[in-house]
Design a protein around this motif. Structure first.
Motif, short mmCIF file in Angstrom:
data_model
loop_
_atom_site.label_atom_id
_atom_site.label_comp_id
_atom_site.label_asym_id
_atom_site.label_seq_id
_atom_site.Cartn_x
_atom_site.Cartn_y
_atom_site.Cartn_z
N GLY A 218 1.19 -1.14 -0.26
CA GLY A 218 -0.33 -0.12 -0.05
C GLY A 218 0.98 1.44 -0.13
N TYR A 219 1.72 1.24 -0.67
CA TYR A 219 2.93 2.33 -0.18
C TYR A 219 2.64 3.12 -1.40
CZ TYR A 219 4.89 0.84 3.90
OH TYR A 219 5.02 -0.18 5.36
N THR A 220 3.09 4.06 -1.86
CA THR A 220 3.06 4.87 -2.82
C THR A 220 4.69 5.04 -3.44
OG1 THR A 220 3.33 7.29 -2.21
CG2 THR A 220 1.12 6.29 -3.06
N ALA A 221 5.33 5.27 -4.75
CA ALA A 221 6.65 5.51 -4.74
C ALA A 221 7.32 7.03 -3.56
CB ALA A 221 7.05 6.12 -6.36
N LEU A 222 6.53 8.09 -3.55
CA LEU A 222 6.98 8.85 -2.71
C LEU A 222 7.01 8.41 -0.89
CD1 LEU A 222 7.99 11.90 -2.17
CD2 LEU A 222 5.59 12.34 -1.13
N ILE A 223 6.19 7.37 -0.88
CA ILE A 223 6.36 7.08 0.47
C ILE A 223 7.99 6.28 0.21
CG2 ILE A 223 5.51 5.40 2.14
CD1 ILE A 223 3.10 6.97 1.49
N LEU A 224 8.44 4.85 -1.04
CA LEU A 224 9.01 4.64 -0.60
C LEU A 224 10.41 4.97 -0.52
CD1 LEU A 224 7.58 1.47 -3.27
CD2 LEU A 224 7.66 0.91 -0.89
N ALA A 225 10.32 6.21 -1.59
CA ALA A 225 11.35 6.82 -1.98
C ALA A 225 12.45 7.94 -0.55
CB ALA A 225 11.35 8.10 -2.84
N SER A 226 11.32 8.35 0.09
CA SER A 226 11.34 9.20 1.35
C SER A 226 12.10 7.45 2.54
CB SER A 226 10.66 9.89 1.76
OG SER A 226 9.33 8.85 2.80
N TYR A 227 11.21 6.90 2.48
CA TYR A 227 11.68 6.07 3.86
C TYR A 227 12.31 5.60 3.68
CZ TYR A 227 10.17 2.40 7.41
OH TYR A 227 10.29 1.84 9.03
N LYS A 228 13.05 4.97 2.41
CA LYS A 228 14.46 4.76 2.09
C LYS A 228 15.55 5.38 2.03
CE LYS A 228 13.22 0.57 2.15
NZ LYS A 228 13.73 -0.36 2.80
N GLY A 229 14.87 6.39 2.19
CA GLY A 229 16.60 7.71 2.53
C GLY A 229 16.72 8.50 1.41
N GLN A 230 15.88 8.20 0.67
CA GLN A 230 16.89 9.17 -0.80
C GLN A 230 16.28 9.98 -0.79
OE1 GLN A 230 18.65 7.13 -2.68
NE2 GLN A 230 18.15 5.11 -1.78
N GLU A 231 16.32 11.24 -0.59
CA GLU A 231 16.47 12.76 -0.56
C GLU A 231 16.32 12.89 -1.91
OE1 GLU A 231 18.00 16.83 0.80
OE2 GLU A 231 19.31 15.41 1.39
N SER A 232 16.63 12.66 -2.91
CA SER A 232 16.39 13.40 -4.56
C SER A 232 15.18 12.96 -5.17
CB SER A 232 18.06 13.42 -5.07
OG SER A 232 18.40 12.23 -5.48
N THR A 233 15.69 11.79 -4.64
CA THR A 233 14.33 10.78 -5.64
C THR A 233 13.02 11.56 -4.92
OG1 THR A 233 15.63 8.78 -5.64
CG2 THR A 233 13.17 9.10 -6.29
#
Length: 168
Positions: free
Chosen positions: A47-62
């Motif tokens: 149920g995660y969006t790409a934005l949630i995944l990127a931020s949760y994984k520490g991907q600042e630029s993404t």
């Protein structure tokens, strides 16, 4: 069907590739995946969006890239309604918090049980995140569905310095 159409990944595969690119910080391929048909607001099996995944994984630029491409900053996950800001408030990524806040994140957004990003940051004693959220207007008086405020949650976790900071 043209040769190009037979070589294109299925819509499901495009979506999987977007989620993987978001987790890994592959800013170089995300725009192409979206142009090919991946849904920026699509959700993975959890149920995660790409934005949630990127931020949760520490991907600042993404995180910033996805916001610039139209990702909804306050989209919550399907299960609990936790936003990207709530996720990084647990993990403690102040740089990403700044990106999300600059992208218009609602500091007082609430999840399915009425908790805010500030509550999450207090639960996990994320001092820098707490400071950023308060500076951005997070309301420490908000109560969750169980009646807990940041003071209550701070006490429950033994974070007495935070309980004192917020008035008790």
């Amino acid at each position: 069907m043209t040769d190009i159409e037979t070589q294109m990944p299925s819509p499901e595969r495009l979506q999987e590739l977007l989620f993987a690119a978001a987790r890994m910080g592959r800013d170089d391929i995300i725009p192409d995946l979206l142009r090919a048909g991946a849904d920026i607001e699509g959700r993975d099996a959890r149920g995660y969006t790409a934005l949630i995944l990127a931020s949760y994984k520490g991907q600042e630029s993404t995180t910033g890239l996805l916001l610039s491409l139209g990702a909804h900053v306050d989209a919550g996950d399907s299960e609990r309604g936790n936003t990207a800001l709530m996720g990084i408030s647990f993990k403690g990524y102040p740089a990403i918090a700044r990106v999300l806040l600059a992208g218009g994140a609602d500091v007082n957004a609430r999840n399915a049980v009425g908790q805010t990003a500030l509550m999450t940051a207090v639960l996990f004693n994320q001092a820098e995140i707490i400071d950023l959220l308060v500076e951005a207007g997070a309301d420490p008086a908000v109560a969750d569905l169980n009646g807990n405020t940041v003071v209550t949650l701070a006490r429950m976790q033994g974070h007495h310095h935070l309980a004192a900071r917020f008035g008790a």
